[in-house]
Motif scaffolding. Structure first.
Motif, short mmCIF file in Angstrom:
data_model
loop_
_atom_site.label_atom_id
_atom_site.label_comp_id
_atom_site.label_asym_id
_atom_site.label_seq_id
_atom_site.Cartn_x
_atom_site.Cartn_y
_atom_site.Cartn_z
N LEU A 209 0.82 -1.21 0.00
CA LEU A 209 0.00 0.00 0.00
C LEU A 209 0.86 1.26 0.00
O LEU A 209 2.06 1.20 0.25
CB LEU A 209 -0.91 0.01 1.23
N GLY A 210 0.20 2.40 -0.20
CA GLY A 210 0.86 3.67 -0.38
C GLY A 210 1.90 4.07 0.63
O GLY A 210 2.99 4.52 0.27
N SER A 211 1.61 3.94 1.93
CA SER A 211 2.61 4.39 2.90
C SER A 211 3.82 3.46 2.93
O SER A 211 4.92 3.90 3.29
CB SER A 211 2.00 4.55 4.29
N ALA A 212 3.66 2.22 2.51
CA ALA A 212 4.82 1.34 2.38
C ALA A 212 5.71 1.84 1.24
O ALA A 212 6.94 1.78 1.34
CB ALA A 212 4.38 -0.10 2.12
N VAL A 213 5.10 2.35 0.19
CA VAL A 213 5.86 2.96 -0.91
C VAL A 213 6.68 4.12 -0.37
O VAL A 213 7.88 4.23 -0.66
CB VAL A 213 4.92 3.44 -2.04
N LEU A 214 6.05 4.98 0.40
CA LEU A 214 6.74 6.14 0.94
C LEU A 214 7.89 5.73 1.86
O LEU A 214 8.97 6.33 1.81
CB LEU A 214 5.76 7.04 1.70
#
Length: 137
Positions: free
Chosen positions: A76-81
């Motif tokens: 998910l997105g915050s893992a990307v960040l």
């Protein structure tokens, strides 16, 4: 007799330790037929909660680093960040670590199959990313 060529390592980053472990188990099972490339799950927080943790990700990356590069797949997105921030620092992840834009489950399977067959980091990334075009209907 020559030594075996190092394989690309794979790290699966999920907000859930159970999800990361299950996807790793599924990928290993579907890659079938013996030894697979190095694969590590980095899910959740150290206390078992939901979230991502840079220390767990770094530890997983070090555990699969054989010198051929590391493909990092995230859910998910915050893992990307989190992974992008780690890649921006010179010493957070081993050299040759790469965030791979791919669906988490299908990409993990494709990445592991390709790495286990001896594919280099570019081939592993391409196989994982190609999973975006798998149609289910």
């Amino acid at each position: 007799m020559s030594a075996a060529r190092p394989q690309v390592g794979i790290v699966l980053v999920s907000h859930s330790g159970a999800v990361a472990d299950a996807v790793a188990e599924l990928a290993r099972g579907l890659a079938a037929g013996g030894a697979t490339a190095p694969l590590a799950a980095a899910g959740g927080t150290p206390g078992g909660g939901l979230g991502t943790n840079a220390d767990l990700i770094a530890e997983a990356a070090r555990s699969v680093d054989g010198g051929a590069g590391i493909a990092v797949l995230v859910d998910l997105g915050s893992a990307v960040l989190t992974v992008k921030a780690m890649l921006a620092e010179d010493d957070e992840l081993p050299a040759g670590s790469r965030l791979v834009d791919a669906p988490f489950v299908e990409g993990a399977v494709a990445a592991l199959v390709t790495a286990s067959a001896g594919g280099d980091l570019d081939a592993v990334e391409a196989a994982a990313a190609e999973a975006y075009v798998y149609r289910k209907v």
